[in-house]
Design a protein around this motif. Structure first.
Motif, PDB file in Angstrom:
ATOM      1  N   GLU A  35       0.828  -1.208   0.000  1.00 52.54           N
ATOM      2  CA  GLU A  35       0.000   0.000   0.000  1.00 52.54           C
ATOM      3  C   GLU A  35       0.867   1.264   0.000  1.00 52.54           C
ATOM      4  O   GLU A  35       0.515   2.262  -0.625  1.00 52.54           O
ATOM      5  CB  GLU A  35      -0.922  -0.015   1.214  1.00 52.54           C
ATOM      6  N   LEU A  36       2.000   1.206   0.694  1.00 49.23           N
ATOM      7  CA  LEU A  36       2.886   2.366   0.699  1.00 49.23           C
ATOM      8  C   LEU A  36       3.585   2.561  -0.640  1.00 49.23           C
ATOM      9  O   LEU A  36       3.891   3.693  -1.021  1.00 49.23           O
ATOM     10  CB  LEU A  36       3.941   2.217   1.798  1.00 49.23           C
ATOM     11  N   LEU A  37       3.839   1.479  -1.354  1.00 51.31           N
ATOM     12  CA  LEU A  37       4.613   1.559  -2.601  1.00 51.31           C
ATOM     13  C   LEU A  37       3.753   1.831  -3.826  1.00 51.31           C
ATOM     14  O   LEU A  37       4.302   2.071  -4.911  1.00 51.31           O
ATOM     15  CB  LEU A  37       5.383   0.248  -2.812  1.00 51.31           C
ATOM     16  N   ILE A  38       2.440   1.793  -3.699  1.00 54.98           N
ATOM     17  CA  ILE A  38       1.569   1.938  -4.864  1.00 54.98           C
ATOM     18  C   ILE A  38       1.843   3.235  -5.609  1.00 54.98           C
ATOM     19  O   ILE A  38       1.931   3.262  -6.837  1.00 54.98           O
ATOM     20  CB  ILE A  38       0.092   1.848  -4.441  1.00 54.98           C
ATOM     21  N   SER A  39       2.001   4.310  -4.873  1.00 52.53           N
ATOM     22  CA  SER A  39       2.147   5.616  -5.514  1.00 52.53           C
ATOM     23  C   SER A  39       3.539   5.869  -6.070  1.00 52.53           C
ATOM     24  O   SER A  39       3.701   6.723  -6.943  1.00 52.53           O
ATOM     25  CB  SER A  39       1.796   6.731  -4.517  1.00 52.53           C
ATOM     26  N   SER A  40       4.540   5.146  -5.611  1.00 50.70           N
ATOM     27  CA  SER A  40       5.920   5.427  -6.027  1.00 50.70           C
ATOM     28  C   SER A  40       6.540   4.320  -6.872  1.00 50.70           C
ATOM     29  O   SER A  40       7.296   4.611  -7.800  1.00 50.70           O
ATOM     30  CB  SER A  40       6.794   5.665  -4.790  1.00 50.70           C
ATOM     31  N   ASP A  41       6.261   3.075  -6.573  1.00 50.53           N
ATOM     32  CA  ASP A  41       6.888   1.955  -7.293  1.00 50.53           C
ATOM     33  C   ASP A  41       5.852   0.843  -7.447  1.00 50.53           C
ATOM     34  O   ASP A  41       5.718  -0.029  -6.578  1.00 50.53           O
ATOM     35  CB  ASP A  41       8.112   1.459  -6.521  1.00 50.53           C
ATOM     36  N   SER A  42       5.133   0.885  -8.555  1.00 52.03           N
ATOM     37  CA  SER A  42       4.046  -0.076  -8.745  1.00 52.03           C
ATOM     38  C   SER A  42       4.560  -1.509  -8.860  1.00 52.03           C
ATOM     39  O   SER A  42       3.906  -2.447  -8.414  1.00 52.03           O
ATOM     40  CB  SER A  42       3.241   0.289  -9.998  1.00 52.03           C
ATOM     41  N   GLY A  43       5.768  -1.666  -9.439  1.00 52.80           N
ATOM     42  CA  GLY A  43       6.320  -3.021  -9.567  1.00 52.80           C
ATOM     43  C   GLY A  43       6.627  -3.636  -8.212  1.00 52.80           C
ATOM     44  O   GLY A  43       6.275  -4.794  -7.943  1.00 52.80           O
ATOM     45  N   ALA A  44       7.289  -2.871  -7.343  1.00 59.32           N
ATOM     46  CA  ALA A  44       7.581  -3.370  -5.994  1.00 59.32           C
ATOM     47  C   ALA A  44       6.300  -3.583  -5.197  1.00 59.32           C
ATOM     48  O   ALA A  44       6.190  -4.538  -4.417  1.00 59.32           O
ATOM     49  CB  ALA A  44       8.504  -2.395  -5.270  1.00 59.32           C
ATOM     50  N   ALA A  45       5.314  -2.704  -5.392  1.00 59.32           N
ATOM     51  CA  ALA A  45       4.031  -2.875  -4.700  1.00 59.32           C
ATOM     52  C   ALA A  45       3.349  -4.171  -5.144  1.00 59.32           C
ATOM     53  O   ALA A  45       2.803  -4.915  -4.313  1.00 59.32           O
ATOM     54  CB  ALA A  45       3.124  -1.683  -4.980  1.00 59.32           C
ATOM     55  N   LEU A  46       3.423  -4.450  -6.426  1.00 60.74           N
ATOM     56  CA  LEU A  46       2.817  -5.683  -6.933  1.00 60.74           C
ATOM     57  C   LEU A  46       3.508  -6.912  -6.343  1.00 60.74           C
ATOM     58  O   LEU A  46       2.846  -7.885  -5.943  1.00 60.74           O
ATOM     59  CB  LEU A  46       2.895  -5.704  -8.464  1.00 60.74           C
TER      60      LEU A  46
END
Length: 1089
Positions: free
Chosen positions: A418-429
């Motif tokens: 949830e924290l990475l969604i806005s900055s790094d979609s690949g890491a968030a996925l």
């Protein structure tokens, strides 16, 4: 019944005092003690008895009277009892100071205790009990080092002093030196085996701190054997049972706690553990009652901290966050350091986080992290706090650390995603997928919210297949699968035939009436909407519209479904239906900013400028100017109004541009990452001529928009190319136009091709310009403007080519062909201009035709001149080619000659070496076949003649031979070199020359027999046997022989040369004289050889 007898002064009578019936008023007993001048030990016994009965005031009164000046004067010769009374008072006030909570009163008690101990020291400064008391006082004050010094003074005088040993053991325990403390407790027990059970309690605590839990348990059990009602031991055993974390152990531990509570209901530690137990059972009333009792009966800071913490937890769990926060803070104040008890800081951080006091919560959680740096819950909490404070990267760092510490914590990975969604979609996925895998592995149900997030991230990355699979997994079975897979036949009506295509939901009512289940749980609506959006992206608008209508059938107030249906209608150019669907959305929420903004765009598309402006203002007012999209739309309206072709007024244009800039800037102030507002601001600046600033803005927008499927902004690429073009940087403009054309339009947009062609034209790249225009004509064959531009390009190319100083015939021919094409193209346009709907000026076209014809006539002389120049160039090139061929042939012939010479030299060298080797081989064979036999015969004859003198001569001859070897190698080398020179000059006279050289060498050398070896030694072929045989021959006489290389091998006779004056002979004679031998004439002659 215990009694005490006070002797009556000047009499043999005694006053009997029953110790269990001491008077309430201590003055009565004091009068008796003073009147009878009783011994001071009786004063001390009565005071102690009062203390045991809990009558502390009477205890203090008797001791203070017993330590007064009058008593000191009367009992001046009694030292021990006076010191004992003073030490008892000092111990009493030390205890009061230890348990006092108010700092002022605490210091007063400690001062009184110090005074009494000092008074006792003045009586006898070496009294051990006084030093022990001082040590206890210092220990109560927290001065551990001074206390240790006091105890050591006693122990230095008496190493077996039990009170001092116990005091020093307490000091070491407080220092954390549990091993030393244990040894001191053991020593005290050895000195006094019958000591109280509390000593063994200290041993148990030391064992527990050292991790020796079995021995600690044995010590506590031994305490209970000696004192079955020892509360401290019961509580210690109960704590050990509770820490087993097993049901049986917890049950036993609570039983021991209950027993301790029954024995002494005011033991604070037992009350705290009981409160902790009842907290987990949900009995908050008992928790509050027990903790309040514990707070009332103890003044020990850490114990009170635990009590406040239990009370705070109780209120926290009930939702009373204000009281919980107060008690958490009270718990934290009772301890000196977070390392003593960290839990209240964690609870206080949670409460402050609830009240959104992020700074205070951060401070408390960081304290927790200092004590427990690997606590995942604290790391996750700090991660959220840093995100709220705007430090996103630091928050992500804490969350990543939590996932590394506990890779099986699915919640940590979920929060990290949830924290990475806005900055790094690949890491968030990746984080979301890990969380899903952990939940599945643990047999837990995967939340639909998690699956929805995974699907959306796949959607953003363009992985539509994975997105669809994830959305379906989250939705599970339902009517939507039938629509997606085509198992339900729904009526498809073309948009041009019916206006109800995207508004009709009766189809679902018919399905429901027919017995089909049309269910859609509320928690699946968002995922179904995203699935419909995916179908839209996959160019399945019919399926998407069915899913949107299904949502509206179950939830008619879902505004986003209306807006997506309106977007589908707009994409099909059905503006009227799109407007009606937006109005349906406004019926649900007439102040929906998204609906109002979309309506304004549709009205702008219908060229209804006034309505569009009002709608955009209404959208902005609906959110008090906070909706960035509405403000952005209003800015677009002002920009379009400024650049309208008709009725352009410079003053009005500047006003609209300034208003548009103001609106774009307002959006950027609210949302600095809004790409569309930044692009609009860049466009306004470019219109005003600020190309450098606008270029920087467009470059940043382009970089931010790359790689996001939801942000398709070809406009920023075109705008950036326009800026490059305006600045004269045609190469970058061409590259930008080409990239935009390929990335967004698949090389099929005629307008961008026209931009590209114009850039080539300004860069004087005529052929590229013509090719680009031909591509555009192929895409838009009805656009006659493109044909006119192509004709102008051909005309310009031809004129520029003919103006060149140097041009080839091919260039001139190409120019003529282009001119002919331009003439045909302009003639075609001239004929089409008669129709008056292409907007061409016929006279202007005729002018172009005449110009092209004139240039065509002027090109013929240029062609002839170019052809003549080409013929001359070809002739010069042919001559140069012939010269180059001749030079190459000469060079090759020279290289061949050098190669032949080199090869001939190599062959001659090989032949010479081979002849030399054959010659040396022949010498060796001749030597082996002739020399040994003749030498053996001479040796036998000489031995017979000389007899016994031979031994001496052999010794002398052996010495001489060693002496001559040093000069042998030089002559051998010179002889071999001479032979090699003779072989090269005259190979045919080889045998004769060899005989001559042998004779000459025999005349020049000292030893004829060694000369015979010279050729072989030079050739490396000297025979070892022949050399051994030569030694005795010199002892028997000098018979020199020469041999020939003829077939008969007959030896030649020659005269021996006299060498009496040679230095070598003199050296030999001197050697003989030194040995004490007198040589005769024959021996001297032999030595010469």
């Amino acid at each position: 019944m215990a009694c005490l007898y006070i002797p009556v002064q000047n009499s043999e009578e005694e006053v009997r005092v029953a110790l269990d019936q001491l008077p309430r008023d201590a003055a009565d007993i004091l009068d008796i003690l003073k009147a009878e001048q009783a011994p001071l030990d009786l004063w001390l016994i009565i005071a102690r008895e009062y203390f045991k009965q809990g009558k502390v005031e009477q205890f203090r009164q008797i001791l203070e009277e017993g330590s007064g000046p009058e008593i000191d004067e009367y009992y001046s010769d009694v030292r021990y009892e006076r010191i004992a009374i003073l030490n008892a008072l000092g111990a009493y006030y030390s205890y009061l100071g230890k348990i006092e909570t108010k700092q002022r009163e605490k210091e007063e008690h400690f001062i009184l205790a110090t005074q009494y101990y000092n008074k006792a020291s003045r009586i006898d400064m070496h009294e051990p009990s006084t030093w022990v008391g001082k040590g206890q006082l210092l220990l109560a004050k927290g001065d551990v080092e001074q206390a240790s010094a006091a105890f050591k003074i006693v122990l230095d005088g008496d190493r077996d002093n039990v009170p001092a040993l116990l005091g020093q053991a307490c000091v070491e325990f407080n220092r954390g030196r549990y091993s030393e403390s244990l040894e001191l407790y053991k020593r005290a027990l050895q000195v006094h085996p019958d000591c109280p059970a509390a000593v063994r309690l200290g041993i148990g605590l030391c064992r527990y701190k050292l991790g020796q839990f079995d021995k600690a348990r044995q010590a506590f059990e031994r305490v209970l054997q000696l004192d079955p009602e020892n509360v401290e031991a019961l509580v210690a055993l109960a704590i050990m049972d509770l820490h087993t974390n097993e049901a049986a152990g917890i049950r036993k531990g609570m039983q021991k706690m209950q027993r301790a509570f029954e024995i002494y209901p005011y033991f604070a530690m037992a009350l705290n553990y009981l409160a902790n137990h009842f907290f987990f059972t949900g009995q908050h009333f008992l928790v509050e009652q027990l903790t309040e009792t514990a707070l009332a009966v103890t003044n020990h800071g850490p114990t009170k901290s635990h009590s406040y913490y239990n009370l705070a937890r109780s209120y926290h769990s009930k939702g009373d966050y204000e009281k919980a926060g107060l008690y958490y803070m009270a718990s934290a104040k009772e301890i000196n350091s977070p390392y003593e008890f960290i839990f209240p800081y964690y609870g206080l951080g949670q409460v402050q986080l609830k009240f959104r006091d992020f700074k205070s919560a951060q401070s408390n959680f960081e304290k927790v992290l200092e004590v427990y740096p690997d606590n995942c819950e604290t790391l996750k909490a700090l991660g959220h706090i840093y995100v709220q404070l705007g430090q996103t990267e630091k928050g992500q760092e804490f969350m990543r650390k939590a996932t590394k510490i506990d890779p099986r914590d699915s919640q940590a990975f979920l929060e990290l995603g949830e924290l990475l969604i806005s900055s790094d979609s690949g890491a968030a996925l990746d984080a979301f997928k890990t969380a899903r895998g952990l939940l599945k592995k643990g047999g837990q149900e995967v939340p639909i919210e998690l699956l929805n997030n995974i699907g959306v991230l796949h959607f953003e990355r363009g992985e539509f297949e994975f997105a669809e699979q994830t959305f379906k997994e989250g939705l599970g079975d339902g009517i939507w699968l039938a629509f997606i897979e085509g198992r339900e036949n729904f009526q498809e009506i073309a948009a041009s035939e019916s206006i109800l295509q995207y508004k009709d939901v009766q189809f679902f009512q018919q399905l429901q009436d027919s017995g089909r289940q049309v269910k859609l749980p509320w928690n699946k609506v968002t995922t179904l909407f995203n699935l419909a959006r995916l179908q839209e992206q996959l160019h399945n608008p019919e399926t998407a519209s069915i899913l949107y209508r299904l949502i509206l059938f179950k939830y008619p107030d879902y505004v986003d479904a209306y807006l997506r249906l309106a977007a589908i209608a707009k994409a099909r150019n059905n503006v009227q239906l799109s407007i009606e669907l937006v109005h349906d959305a406004l019926k649900v929420n007439d102040k929906c900013p998204n609906a109002l903004s979309m309506l304004g765009e549709l009205e702008l598309k219908n060229d209804d400028w006034v309505k569009a402006k009002e709608t955009f203002r209404a959208a902005s007012d609906a959110t008090d100017g906070k909706d960035s999209y509405a403000t952005l739309s209003l800015g677009n309206w002002n920009y379009f109004a400024a650049i309208r072709n008709e009725k352009r007024n410079p003053k009005l244009e500047a006003t609209h541009l300034e208003k548009a800039k103001e609106l774009y800037t307002r959006v950027l102030l609210q949302h600095p990452a809004n790409l569309y507002a930044a692009n609009g601001a860049g466009v306004v600046l470019a219109e005003k001529g600020h190309f450098d600033v606008s270029k920087d803005i467009f470059a940043q927008v382009q970089e931010a928009a790359s790689g996001n499927i939801f942000v398709q902004m070809p406009d920023v690429w075109i705008n950036l190319a326009h800026v490059y073009f305006a600045q004269g940087n045609f190469a970058l403009a061409v590259k930008m136009y080409q990239n935009c054309l390929r990335k967004f339009y698949y090389n099929t947009d005629s307008q961008i091709l026209l931009y590209l062609a114009r850039t080539h034209y300004e860069a004087e790249q005529w052929q590229d310009c013509k090719k680009t225009l031909l591509r555009a004509i192929h895409l838009a064959p009805s656009n006659y403007t493109l044909r006119f531009d192509a004709g102008v390009t051909m005309q310009k190319f031809s004129a520029s080519t003919l103006q060149k100083e140097k041009k080839t015939a091919d260039e001139v021919r190409s120019t003529i062909a282009e001119l002919e094409n331009a003439v045909r193209l302009f003639s075609h346009l001239s004929a089409a201009s008669n129709l008056h709907f292409h907007g061409f000026d016929e006279k202007k076209i005729d002018t172009h035709v005449e110009y092209c014809k004139n240039v065509l006539d002027a090109a013929k002389p240029h062609l002839e001149a170019a052809m003549r120049e080409e013929q001359q160039i070809r002739q010069r090139q042919e001559v140069a080619r012939q010269v180059a061929l001749a030079e190459e042939a000469r060079r090759k012939a020279e290289e061949q000659r050098k190669f032949q010479l080199e090869r001939r030299k190599q062959e001659d060298e090989l032949k010479r070496v081979r002849l030399q080797e054959e010659h040396f081989q022949r010498i060796k064979e001749q030597w082996k076949s002739s020399t040994p036999a003749s030498k053996r015969r001479e040796r036998s004859e000489i031995d017979d003649e000389e007899g016994g003198n031979g031994e001496k001569r052999r010794r002398k001859g052996g010495k001489r031979r060693k002496k001559d070897k040093s000069s042998k190698s030089r002559y051998e080398t010179e002889e071999v070199e001479a032979e090699m020179m003779d072989d090269q000059e005259d190979p045919e006279d080889e045998d004769a020359n060899l005989n001559y050289r042998d004779l000459a060498s025999q005349n020049d050398q000292d030893d004829a027999e060694e000369n015979a070896h010279d050729p072989l030694a030079a050739a490396g072929l000297e025979d070892s046997d022949a050399e051994d045989e030569a030694v005795p021959s010199t002892n028997t006489g000098r018979r020199k022989q020469a041999w020939s290389e003829s077939d008969d091998d007959e030896p030649l006779e020659r005269q021996p040369f006299s060498r009496e004056n040679s230095p070598e002979l003199q050296e030999s004679d001197e050697e003989v004289r030194e040995d004490g031998h007198k040589p005769n004439g024959n021996a001297a002659a032999e030595d010469e050889d």
